[in-house]
Design a protein around this motif. Structure first.
Motif, short mmCIF file in Angstrom:
data_model
loop_
_atom_site.label_atom_id
_atom_site.label_comp_id
_atom_site.label_asym_id
_atom_site.label_seq_id
_atom_site.Cartn_x
_atom_site.Cartn_y
_atom_site.Cartn_z
N VAL A 12 0.82 19.68 -1.69
CA VAL A 12 -0.34 18.72 -2.18
C VAL A 12 -0.65 18.44 -3.87
O VAL A 12 -0.36 19.27 -4.41
CB VAL A 12 -1.65 18.82 -1.75
N LEU A 13 -0.27 17.18 -4.12
CA LEU A 13 -0.37 16.79 -5.69
C LEU A 13 -1.70 16.24 -5.89
O LEU A 13 -2.10 15.35 -5.31
CB LEU A 13 0.62 15.87 -6.11
N LEU A 14 -2.46 17.03 -6.53
CA LEU A 14 -3.91 16.53 -6.74
C LEU A 14 -3.90 16.14 -8.49
O LEU A 14 -3.85 16.70 -9.35
CB LEU A 14 -4.75 17.49 -6.79
N LEU A 15 -3.99 14.59 -8.44
CA LEU A 15 -3.85 13.94 -9.81
C LEU A 15 -5.47 13.96 -10.45
O LEU A 15 -6.32 13.63 -9.92
CB LEU A 15 -3.71 12.41 -9.60
N ALA A 16 -5.54 14.83 -11.49
CA ALA A 16 -6.54 14.81 -12.07
C ALA A 16 -6.73 14.46 -13.68
O ALA A 16 -7.57 14.87 -14.33
CB ALA A 16 -7.35 16.27 -12.10
N GLU A 108 8.63 21.21 -3.19
CA GLU A 108 8.99 21.07 -1.83
C GLU A 108 8.36 20.00 -1.16
O GLU A 108 6.98 19.84 -1.31
CB GLU A 108 8.86 22.46 -0.95
N PHE A 109 9.18 19.23 -0.29
CA PHE A 109 8.67 17.93 0.29
C PHE A 109 8.43 18.38 1.81
O PHE A 109 9.06 19.35 2.22
CB PHE A 109 9.24 16.69 0.32
N PRO A 110 7.49 17.96 2.55
CA PRO A 110 6.68 16.79 2.19
C PRO A 110 5.54 16.81 1.25
O PRO A 110 5.02 17.99 1.12
CB PRO A 110 5.99 16.26 3.64
N VAL A 111 5.19 15.85 0.67
CA VAL A 111 3.69 15.90 -0.39
C VAL A 111 3.00 14.74 0.07
O VAL A 111 3.06 13.72 0.29
CB VAL A 111 4.33 15.66 -1.83
N LEU A 112 1.48 15.43 -0.25
CA LEU A 112 0.61 14.47 -0.27
C LEU A 112 0.12 14.37 -1.43
O LEU A 112 -0.34 15.22 -2.21
CB LEU A 112 -0.57 14.93 0.89
N ILE A 113 -0.14 13.07 -2.13
CA ILE A 113 -0.70 12.92 -3.56
C ILE A 113 -2.11 12.33 -3.16
O ILE A 113 -2.31 11.16 -2.58
CB ILE A 113 0.29 11.88 -4.14
N THR A 114 -2.94 12.89 -3.92
CA THR A 114 -4.43 12.26 -3.69
C THR A 114 -4.87 12.75 -4.99
O THR A 114 -4.18 12.80 -5.99
CB THR A 114 -5.19 12.97 -2.81
N THR A 115 -6.31 12.27 -5.26
CA THR A 115 -7.00 12.43 -6.49
C THR A 115 -8.02 13.08 -6.65
O THR A 115 -8.71 13.47 -5.51
CB THR A 115 -7.26 10.83 -6.92
N ALA A 116 -8.44 13.84 -7.65
CA ALA A 116 -9.60 14.52 -7.88
C ALA A 116 -11.04 14.12 -7.45
O ALA A 116 -11.86 14.67 -7.24
CB ALA A 116 -9.64 15.19 -9.38
N ASP A 117 -11.18 12.71 -7.64
CA ASP A 117 -12.25 11.80 -7.35
C ASP A 117 -12.49 11.75 -5.58
O ASP A 117 -13.65 11.20 -5.27
CB ASP A 117 -12.37 10.61 -8.18
N ASN A 118 -11.38 12.32 -5.09
CA ASN A 118 -11.57 12.25 -3.53
C ASN A 118 -12.40 13.18 -2.95
O ASN A 118 -11.90 13.99 -2.04
CB ASN A 118 -10.15 11.95 -2.91
N ALA A 138 7.82 8.83 9.31
CA ALA A 138 7.81 8.02 7.96
C ALA A 138 8.27 8.52 6.86
O ALA A 138 8.32 9.72 6.72
CB ALA A 138 6.04 8.04 7.56
N ASP A 139 8.79 7.54 6.16
CA ASP A 139 9.27 8.13 4.84
C ASP A 139 8.22 8.20 3.71
O ASP A 139 7.92 9.19 2.76
CB ASP A 139 10.27 7.05 3.95
N VAL A 140 7.13 7.18 3.78
CA VAL A 140 5.99 7.17 3.14
C VAL A 140 4.87 6.70 4.12
O VAL A 140 5.15 5.88 4.87
CB VAL A 140 6.24 6.13 1.88
N ALA A 141 3.74 7.40 3.95
CA ALA A 141 2.43 6.99 4.69
C ALA A 141 1.38 6.80 3.59
O ALA A 141 1.05 7.37 2.75
CB ALA A 141 2.20 7.99 5.65
N VAL A 142 0.44 5.74 3.87
CA VAL A 142 -0.56 5.16 3.04
C VAL A 142 -1.75 5.52 3.90
O VAL A 142 -1.92 4.64 5.01
CB VAL A 142 -0.46 3.84 2.46
N ALA A 143 -2.81 6.27 3.36
CA ALA A 143 -4.02 6.42 4.22
C ALA A 143 -5.06 5.23 4.02
O ALA A 143 -5.17 4.95 2.56
CB ALA A 143 -4.55 7.86 3.90
N LEU A 144 -5.51 4.67 5.02
CA LEU A 144 -6.72 3.88 4.98
C LEU A 144 -7.74 4.06 5.90
O LEU A 144 -7.61 4.59 6.88
CB LEU A 144 -5.99 2.27 5.11
N ASN A 173 -6.85 6.43 -1.30
CA ASN A 173 -6.30 7.25 -2.54
C ASN A 173 -5.37 8.51 -2.34
O ASN A 173 -5.55 9.58 -2.62
CB ASN A 173 -7.42 7.53 -3.61
N SER A 174 -4.53 8.28 -0.94
CA SER A 174 -3.99 9.55 -0.54
C SER A 174 -2.50 8.87 0.22
O SER A 174 -2.64 8.09 1.03
CB SER A 174 -4.73 10.12 0.57
#
Length: 285
Positions: A12-16, A108-118, A138-144, A173-174
């Motif tokens: 998991v990559l947490l963007l902060a 290492e993949f797979p990776v979930l990219i999300t944000t600190a404000d989540n 999936a190659d890419v999945a977008v959470a909604l 944002n994931s």
């Protein structure tokens, strides 16, 4: 289609990070330098997401992308994860996309990219996104999240929704990425994302195709699946939507209003947990 080996942990990559020289209004109002350190329900925003990720059994390594000199390594919870070999801290770059690529070097993949404000992300939702993306190849999945689920979590939880022929949705944002070669759609966010607030960015990211997407978006033409199918064709990847069960996932903390909303949801969750624990106590005794 991405085939992820069975049992491989999720990174998991947490963007902060925060743009250098930018003063975040919420950070300024609460007396901190970085938005990721804004207090939410008694602890820094960043720790809510980190605690969730640390508690998720399928999550392996966690990478935090944050401004150099943030000092988060001095937080006891962060220091513990570093000692356990689960957490890497990477200096954020001036651009969001560059921050992503730099932070994921050697990971290492797979990776979930999300944000600190989540801050309302839960272990169950992390597993739901990861499981659905893997199951669909999936190659890419977008959470909604569906509008009705977001408003059920809190009536003032979100005010902007993506309109499709099948309903209204909010971004969580994931983003799940199956392999390094599937990072191409990250270029969509080089101008900053937030396409509901800034529709012209769609044109900047997708060119003429983006203009047609704006027309479809404006009039609610086509379903969510059809929209992802068009993006899949554009990037040569299998891009899938994952509609999460918990509408609160779409409530990110970006202003005083959403901060209050998030704290109300957190308080409600804590009360429910305490009530459950008190009910079980006599049986355990």
């Amino acid at each position: 289609m991405t085939e992820v080996p069975a049992g491989r942990p999720l990174t998991v990559l947490l963007l902060a990070g925060q743009r250098e020289g930018r003063v975040d209004p919420l950070a300024e109002a609460t007396g901190v330098t970085l938005k990721a350190m804004v207090p939410v329900a008694g602890c820094p925003m960043l720790l809510h997401a980190l605690t969730t990720l640390a508690k998720t059994p399928t999550v392996g390594r966690i990478v935090v992308s944050i401004n150099a000199g943030s000092g988060i390594e001095s937080l006891p919870e962060v220091a513990a994860l570093i000692r356990d070999g689960r957490l890497d801290i990477r200096d954020a770059r001036p651009n969001l996309v560059d921050s992503v690529f730099f932070a994921l070097e050697g990971q290492e993949f797979p990776v979930l990219i999300t944000t600190a404000d989540n801050v309302l992300l839960t272990p169950a939702t992390v597993r739901e996104i990861d499981g659905a993306a893997r199951a669909r190849g999936a190659d890419v999945a977008v959470a909604l999240a569906r509008r009705e689920d977001v408003l059920a979590a809190h009536p003032d939880g979100q005010r902007r929704f993506y309109r499709f022929g099948c309903g209204y949705y909010s971004n969580c944002n994931s983003y799940w990425i199956g392999a390094r070669s599937a990072l191409a759609p990250a270029e969509l966010f080089r101008t900053g994302g937030q396409f509901v607030k800034h529709p012209s960015r769609v044109i900047g990211a997708l060119g003429v195709a983006g203009l047609f997407e704006l027309v479809r978006f404006r009039f609610g033409l086509g379903t969510l699946e059809q929209g992802c199918a068009r993006l899949s064709k554009r990037f040569g990847l299998d891009i899938r939507p994952v509609v999460v069960s918990d509408g609160a996932t779409a409530i990110d903390v970006d202003a005083e209003r959403s901060l209050k909303v998030a704290e109300e949801v957190i308080a409600r969750r804590r009360a429910a947990t305490d009530e459950t624990a008190s009910r079980r106590a006599p049986a355990a005794a």
